[in-house]
Design a protein around this motif. Structure first.
Motif, PDB file in Angstrom:
ATOM      1  N   ILE A 112       0.885  -1.179   0.000  1.00 50.59           N
ATOM      2  CA  ILE A 112       0.000   0.000   0.000  1.00 50.59           C
ATOM      3  C   ILE A 112       0.918   1.222   0.000  1.00 50.59           C
ATOM      4  O   ILE A 112       1.928   1.254   0.705  1.00 50.59           O
ATOM      5  N   ASP A 113       0.576   2.206  -0.829  1.00 51.26           N
ATOM      6  CA  ASP A 113       1.464   3.367  -0.965  1.00 51.26           C
ATOM      7  C   ASP A 113       1.482   4.219   0.295  1.00 51.26           C
ATOM      8  O   ASP A 113       2.537   4.738   0.669  1.00 51.26           O
ATOM      9  N   LEU A 114       0.324   4.370   0.919  1.00 51.71           N
ATOM     10  CA  LEU A 114       0.248   5.214   2.116  1.00 51.71           C
ATOM     11  C   LEU A 114      -0.821   4.643   3.041  1.00 51.71           C
ATOM     12  O   LEU A 114      -1.951   4.408   2.613  1.00 51.71           O
ATOM     13  N   TYR A 115      -0.444   4.409   4.288  1.00 52.29           N
ATOM     14  CA  TYR A 115      -1.385   3.857   5.280  1.00 52.29           C
ATOM     15  C   TYR A 115      -1.438   4.836   6.447  1.00 52.29           C
ATOM     16  O   TYR A 115      -0.393   5.222   6.984  1.00 52.29           O
ATOM     17  N   LEU A 116      -2.637   5.252   6.811  1.00 55.58           N
ATOM     18  CA  LEU A 116      -2.799   6.280   7.836  1.00 55.58           C
ATOM     19  C   LEU A 116      -3.551   5.739   9.043  1.00 55.58           C
ATOM     20  O   LEU A 116      -4.454   4.911   8.894  1.00 55.58           O
ATOM     21  N   ILE A 117      -3.219   6.241  10.229  1.00 53.61           N
ATOM     22  CA  ILE A 117      -4.092   6.030  11.390  1.00 53.61           C
ATOM     23  C   ILE A 117      -5.278   6.973  11.183  1.00 53.61           C
ATOM     24  O   ILE A 117      -5.105   8.194  11.087  1.00 53.61           O
ATOM     25  N   HIS A 118      -6.482   6.416  11.073  1.00 55.79           N
ATOM     26  CA  HIS A 118      -7.638   7.206  10.607  1.00 55.79           C
ATOM     27  C   HIS A 118      -8.021   8.349  11.552  1.00 55.79           C
ATOM     28  O   HIS A 118      -8.355   9.437  11.109  1.00 55.79           O
ATOM     29  N   HIS A 119      -8.007   8.038  12.863  1.00 53.80           N
ATOM     30  CA  HIS A 119      -8.338   9.063  13.868  1.00 53.80           C
ATOM     31  C   HIS A 119      -7.463   8.850  15.096  1.00 53.80           C
ATOM     32  O   HIS A 119      -7.141   7.710  15.416  1.00 53.80           O
ATOM     33  N   PRO A 120      -7.140   9.921  15.800  1.00 54.48           N
ATOM     34  CA  PRO A 120      -6.444   9.747  17.084  1.00 54.48           C
ATOM     35  C   PRO A 120      -7.432   9.246  18.128  1.00 54.48           C
ATOM     36  O   PRO A 120      -8.646   9.362  17.932  1.00 54.48           O
ATOM     37  N   TRP A 121      -6.949   8.673  19.210  1.00 52.84           N
ATOM     38  CA  TRP A 121      -7.815   8.330  20.340  1.00 52.84           C
ATOM     39  C   TRP A 121      -7.078   8.610  21.632  1.00 52.84           C
ATOM     40  O   TRP A 121      -5.953   9.119  21.602  1.00 52.84           O
ATOM     41  N   ASP A 122      -7.733   8.314  22.761  1.00 52.90           N
ATOM     42  CA  ASP A 122      -7.224   8.798  24.041  1.00 52.90           C
ATOM     43  C   ASP A 122      -5.980   8.097  24.547  1.00 52.90           C
ATOM     44  O   ASP A 122      -5.164   8.686  25.229  1.00 52.90           O
ATOM     45  N   ASP A 123      -5.871   6.806  24.254  1.00 54.49           N
ATOM     46  CA  ASP A 123      -4.805   6.014  24.852  1.00 54.49           C
ATOM     47  C   ASP A 123      -3.493   6.194  24.074  1.00 54.49           C
ATOM     48  O   ASP A 123      -3.282   5.613  23.012  1.00 54.49           O
ATOM     49  N   GLU A 124      -2.598   7.017  24.660  1.00 54.49           N
ATOM     50  CA  GLU A 124      -1.359   7.371  23.982  1.00 54.49           C
ATOM     51  C   GLU A 124      -0.508   6.126  23.696  1.00 54.49           C
ATOM     52  O   GLU A 124       0.081   5.989  22.623  1.00 54.49           O
ATOM     53  N   ASN A 125      -0.480   5.212  24.685  1.00 53.86           N
ATOM     54  CA  ASN A 125       0.338   4.014  24.519  1.00 53.86           C
ATOM     55  C   ASN A 125      -0.165   3.149  23.356  1.00 53.86           C
ATOM     56  O   ASN A 125       0.609   2.705  22.507  1.00 53.86           O
ATOM     57  N   GLU A 126      -1.473   2.964  23.287  1.00 57.28           N
ATOM     58  CA  GLU A 126      -2.044   2.163  22.182  1.00 57.28           C
ATOM     59  C   GLU A 126      -1.769   2.821  20.830  1.00 57.28           C
ATOM     60  O   GLU A 126      -1.496   2.153  19.837  1.00 57.28           O
ATOM     61  N   MET A 127      -1.869   4.148  20.823  1.00 59.33           N
ATOM     62  CA  MET A 127      -1.639   4.879  19.584  1.00 59.33           C
ATOM     63  C   MET A 127      -0.188   4.668  19.131  1.00 59.33           C
ATOM     64  O   MET A 127       0.092   4.448  17.953  1.00 59.33           O
ATOM     65  N   LEU A 128       0.723   4.719  20.100  1.00 60.32           N
ATOM     66  CA  LEU A 128       2.141   4.513  19.760  1.00 60.32           C
ATOM     67  C   LEU A 128       2.414   3.065  19.359  1.00 60.32           C
ATOM     68  O   LEU A 128       3.192   2.817  18.435  1.00 60.32           O
ATOM     69  N   GLN A 129       1.753   2.114  20.033  1.00 65.43           N
ATOM     70  CA  GLN A 129       1.942   0.706  19.633  1.00 65.43           C
ATOM     71  C   GLN A 129       1.488   0.522  18.183  1.00 65.43           C
ATOM     72  O   GLN A 129       2.114  -0.206  17.411  1.00 65.43           O
ATOM     73  N   THR A 130       0.400   1.197  17.849  1.00 65.03           N
ATOM     74  CA  THR A 130      -0.094   1.127  16.462  1.00 65.03           C
ATOM     75  C   THR A 130       0.943   1.728  15.518  1.00 65.03           C
ATOM     76  O   THR A 130       1.271   1.141  14.473  1.00 65.03           O
ATOM     77  N   TRP A 131       1.474   2.883  15.920  1.00 65.70           N
ATOM     78  CA  TRP A 131       2.478   3.535  15.074  1.00 65.70           C
ATOM     79  C   TRP A 131       3.707   2.625  14.885  1.00 65.70           C
ATOM     80  O   TRP A 131       4.212   2.471  13.772  1.00 65.70           O
TER      81      TRP A 131
END
Ligand SMILES: NC(=O)c1ccc[n+]([C@@H]2O[C@H](COP(=O)([O-])OP(=O)(O)OC[C@H]3O[C@@H](n4cnc5c(N)ncnc54)[C@H](OP(=O)(O)O)[C@@H]3O)[C@@H](O)[C@H]2O)c1
Length: 269
Positions: A112-131
Motif C-alpha cells: 500500500i502506498d500510504l497507510y494512515l491512522i484514521h483518527h487519534p484516540w485517548d490512549d497514547e500508549n495504544e496509539m504509539l503501539q499502532t504507530w
C-alpha cells in the motif's frame, strides 16, 4: 499530474480521488457494498491515479477490483488506506498486522502506498503501539509511506516525539469555511504533508459567487479554484464526485495559477 515528495522521498500525486461513498448502494456512506466500479473507472479514465480509501469505508475491495478492471499496472497507482483506531483493528502489533493483511488482500496488492491512522484516540500508549507496528510494516516494504489523519498539533507531537520513522502525511478536514490553517501550517513546518478531506464542502451562495468571479478570470469553475488554492499552498486534495463530468473538471486544475490577491480573497472565505 504534479507530485509532492514526502519526507522519505516517495512521490505522491497532489490530486487524488476520494471514495468514501463509492461502490455502495445509492452512493450512501452507510449503504451496502455493491461492488460497482463505475465511479472509480470513470475517475481512472479521467486520469486519476491516486485513490483514497479506508477500512472504515468497507470498499477497499471495490478499489482493488477497479484497479484490476482498468488493465493498468499496479505501479501506476498510489493507493492510500486507513486503519481505524478501535479495539478491533489497532492498539497491538498483532491487530495492526491483521488489519493490514486484510487491507492488502481486499486491495489485491502486496503493498500500500500510504497507510494512515484514521483518527487519534485517548490512549497514547495504544496509539504509539499502532504507530510502531506501522513502522515495522513500512520497514518490511508492505507500506511505502505512513501517516495520520485528523491529528491536531498535540496528537501529532506524540507521534513526532516518539517515532523512529516520522509521519509523512496528516489528512485533515479543510475547505471553505474551515481551512484548518493552524494544523495545515504546523504539519508543513514539521515536514508532514497535509491532505485536505472534504475539499468541496463548506461553500454557500455568497462564497461560491466570490469563487466564481475569481474563476471567470481563468476560465475555471468555483470548484477548480478551491482545489487549485489548496494545491498552491502545499495541500494535497482528494475530491470525490459521483459525476464523471465533475470528476474530469476537478482533475483539470494544472493549467492556471492564482494571483496573490485572489489567494487572499479565498483565504478569507
Ligand atoms: N480522513 C478522514 O477522516 C476523512 C473524512 C471524510 C472524507 N475523507 C476522504 O476525503 C474524500 C473527499 O471528501 P468527501 O467525499 O467527504 O467530500 P468532497 O470531496 O468535498 O465532496 C463533497 C461533495 O461535493 C460534490 N462535488 C464534487 N466535485 C464538485 C464540483 N466540481 N462541483 C460541485 N460539486 C462537486 C460531490 O457531489 P457529486 O457526487 O454530486 O458531484 C460530493 O458529494 C472522501 O471521499 C474520503 O476519501 C476522509
Amino acid at each position: 499530474m504534479e507530485f509532492v515528495t514526502l519526507n522519505n522521498g516517495v512521490e505522491m500525486p497532489v490530486l487524488g480521488t476520494g471514495t468514501n461513498t463509492f461502490g455502495k448502494v445509492n452512493g450512501d456512506y452507510f449503504g451496502d457494498i455493491n461492488d460497482d466500479t463505475t465511479e472509480l473507472l470513470a475517475a481512472i479514465k479521467a486520469g486519476y491515479r491516486s485513490i483514497d480509501t479506508a477500512i472504515a469505508y468497507r470498499n477497499e475491495s471495490v478499489v482493488g477490483k477497479a484497479i484490476k478492471e482498468s488493465g493498468l499496472p499496479r505501479e501506476e497507482f498510489f493507493i492510500t488506506s486507513k486503519i481505524p483506531g478501535d479495539e478491533e483493528h489497532s492498539g497491538t502489533a498483532e491487530k495492526v498486522e491483521a488489519s493490514l493483511n486484510a487491507s492488502l488482500e481486499a486491495l489485491q496488492t502486496d503493498y500500500i502506498d500510504l497507510y494512515l491512522i484514521h483518527h487519534p484516540w485517548d490512549d497514547e500508549n495504544e496509539m504509539l503501539q499502532t504507530w510502531y507496528a506501522l513502522e515495522n510494516a513500512y520497514n518490511d516494504g508492505k507500506i511505502k509511506a505512513i501517516g495520520v489523519s485528523n491529528f491536531d498539533q498535540d496528537q501529532l507531537d506524540i507521534i513526532i516525539d516518539n517515532a523512529r520513522i516520522q509521519p509523512m502525511v496528516n489528512q485533515v478536514e479543510s475547505h471553505v469555511g474551515n481551512w484548518n490553517d493552524e494544523i495545515v501550517a504546523y504539519s508543513l513546518e514539521n515536514d508532514v504533508i497535509p491532505t485536505a478531506w472534504g475539499p468541496m464542502k463548506g461553500t454557500d451562495d455568497a462564497s461560491r459567487a466570490v469563487l466564481t468571479e475569481i474563476g471567470d478570470q481563468y476560465g475555471k469553475t468555483w470548484g477548480q479554484v478551491v482545489l487549485r488554492y489548496q494545491i498552491e499552498r502545499g495541500v494535497i486534495v482528494i475530491p470525490k464526485s459521483h459525476n464523471a463530468g465533475r470528476q474530469a473538471d476537478n482533475f483539470n486544475v494544472f493549467d492556471f495559477e492564482l494571483s496573490d490577491a485572489d489567494k487572499e480573497k479565498i483565504k478569507a472565505l
